[in-house]
Design an enzyme around this catalytic site. Structure first.
Site, mmCIF file in Angstrom:
data_model
loop_
_atom_site.group_PDB
_atom_site.id
_atom_site.type_symbol
_atom_site.label_atom_id
_atom_site.label_comp_id
_atom_site.label_asym_id
_atom_site.label_seq_id
_atom_site.Cartn_x
_atom_site.Cartn_y
_atom_site.Cartn_z
ATOM 1 N N GLU A 31 -16.886 18.441 3.468
ATOM 2 C CA GLU A 31 -16.666 17.629 2.517
ATOM 3 C C GLU A 31 -16.809 18.103 0.880
ATOM 4 O OE1 GLU A 31 -14.121 15.713 -0.251
ATOM 5 O OE2 GLU A 31 -13.300 16.213 1.820
ATOM 6 N N ARG A 105 -2.160 5.638 3.068
ATOM 7 C CA ARG A 105 -3.441 6.614 3.398
ATOM 8 C C ARG A 105 -4.212 6.906 3.650
ATOM 9 N NH1 ARG A 105 -0.203 11.976 2.056
ATOM 10 N NH2 ARG A 105 -2.797 12.887 2.784
ATOM 11 N N TYR A 214 8.846 1.569 0.198
ATOM 12 C CA TYR A 214 8.427 0.658 1.673
ATOM 13 C C TYR A 214 7.445 -0.280 1.294
ATOM 14 C CZ TYR A 214 6.558 5.014 1.919
ATOM 15 O OH TYR A 214 5.636 6.277 1.612
ATOM 16 N N ASP A 291 -2.169 20.933 5.638
ATOM 17 C CA ASP A 291 -2.055 21.975 4.101
ATOM 18 C C ASP A 291 -2.059 22.950 4.044
ATOM 19 O OD1 ASP A 291 -0.209 19.686 3.927
ATOM 20 O OD2 ASP A 291 -1.211 18.787 2.339
#
Length: 396
Positions: A31, A105, A214, A291
């Site tokens: 990462e 998320r 939402y 992605d």
């Protein structure tokens, strides 16, 4: 069993690690940030996403954090009239085998991260930005930004839309700026009048703009996202934007939508990007997912779901892999490219033809959608929401 290197510790990278470890492989996740975390706001999960999460062993944990909505609702943003609504409760869940939900998320990322940390076969390495790779017939080696190297049997680029792995593998330059600016805000639900706390994903469509909201965070917050087709050409990511600027950019909103937009605070701005679909995102022992492979605009609400599907497909195809890693990665590419390309192009089309038309084009859209039955609506989304075998779920 193989040793897999995964570039990127976001949703897709962690899902990939779980999928590979589930089949006995050792995984090292690299990462770029100093900590494993997730930024951003709300995210939508269709039944295909939940099916993938169940296969990865974290479906229950994500459900505990999710808000299960009653319908997906498209409204006329200027007149405040309903155009169409698709219920996603009883018949929808029975047909597709899972609910439709929204989460923050981090409420999707956190269960994936916890499961990876608990996995004996998974090593998580922060502050390790993959810069380049080399490979031969037997192995692949990555070099991180600080000059360290790691060697494994395969490399999965899960490092997002600006993937450094893709830059070397595909070499197609920077992402395409789509010309849409989006402003996002998350506010406490206590700020929202009770009469407007709808248990729905609601989209207000207007000429060259739309506004979505939402409830997320287990019911504690409202996610707001207002998008303007303003021809923006420079990429922007997370830029703080004054509330007055956001309000001034959407003068045509009807009363109800305007009231909700005015509740927003601490707005941030993005200029949306994607890429054209490509046929090949695999080279020998190196492949892409999520992605990095097929970035898409958010309008079909499938970016995360397609990444989760990729992860499961990769894990299944690499089960028992030995010297044939390259052939199995090529098969993964072949299995996934048609479906993900269709999702990419659908997202573009929805952003232009469904959400942003004006005048006669908007009237034609309203008439077309208004004529659809509940079953018709389910038929239209079936190829996306209904997928459960991600090795056979091609375009439709």
């Amino acid at each position: 069993m193989a040793h897999a290197l995964v570039a990127g510790g976001g949703i897709g990278g962690l899902a990939t690690a779980l999928a590979l470890a589930r089949h006995g492989h050792r995984v090292t996740v690299l990462e770029r940030q100093q900590t494993f975390g997730e930024i951003g706001a709300g995210i939508q999960l269709a039944p295909n996403g939940f099916h993938a999460l169940d296969l990865l062993g974290v479906g229950r944990q994500v459900r505990e954090r999710a808000v299960f909505v009653d319908e997906l609702r498209l409204m006329d943003g200027t007149t405040s009239q309903k155009i169409v609504a698709m219920p996603v409760t009883g018949p929808y869940r029975r047909r597709f085998g899972n609910p439709y939900a929204v989460v923050h998320r981090r409420d999707l990322h956190a269960p994936l991260l916890a499961a990876c940390r608990a996995g004996e076969r998974i090593e998580l390495v922060a502050d390790a930005a993959v810069q380049r790779y080399t490979q031969d017939a037997a192995q692949v080696t990555v070099v991180t930004a600080d000059g360290r190297t790691r060697t494994g049997d395969l490399l999965v680029g899960a490092d997002g839309i600006r993937s450094t792995v893709r830059a070397q593998l595909v070499g197609d330059g920077a992402p395409s700026v789509c010309g849409h600016t989006i402003y996002r805000s998350v506010i406490p639900i206590a700020k929202v009048p009770r009469r407007l706390r709808w248990n729905a994903v609601t989209l207000w469509a207007g000429p060259s703009w739309h506004f979505v909201h939402y409830i997320i965070g287990g019911g504690d917050h409202l996610n707001l996202a207002a998008t303007l087709d303003d021809g923006a050409r420079e990429p922007v990511a997370g830029r703080p934007t004054p509330r007055a600027v956001v309000l001034a950019r959407f003068p045509g909103l009807g009363d109800t939508a305007r009231l909700l937009l005015e509740l927003g605070e601490e707005w941030r701005q993005w200029v949306l990007c994607d890429r054209d679909p490509v046929e090949v995102w695999t080279d020998g022992r190196v492949t892409l997912m999520g992605d990095a492979a097929h970035p898409m605009l958010q309008y079909a609400a499938q970016g995360a779901c397609q990444a989760l599907e990729d992860a499961v497909a990769l894990g299944d195809l690499l089960a028992g892999a030995g010297d044939d890693v390259a052939q199995r990665l090529a098969r993964y590419n072949a299995v996934r490219r048609e479906r993900t390309a269709r999702a990419q192009l659908l997202a573009r089309e929805m952003g232009s033809r469904l959400y942003h038309p004006a005048g006669e084009e908007a009237a034609a859209r309203d008439a077309m959608l208004g004529a659809l039955t509940e079953e018709d609506l389910y038929d239209k989304v079936s190829w996306l929401h209904g997928a459960q075998d991600f090795l056979r779920a091609a375009a439709g």
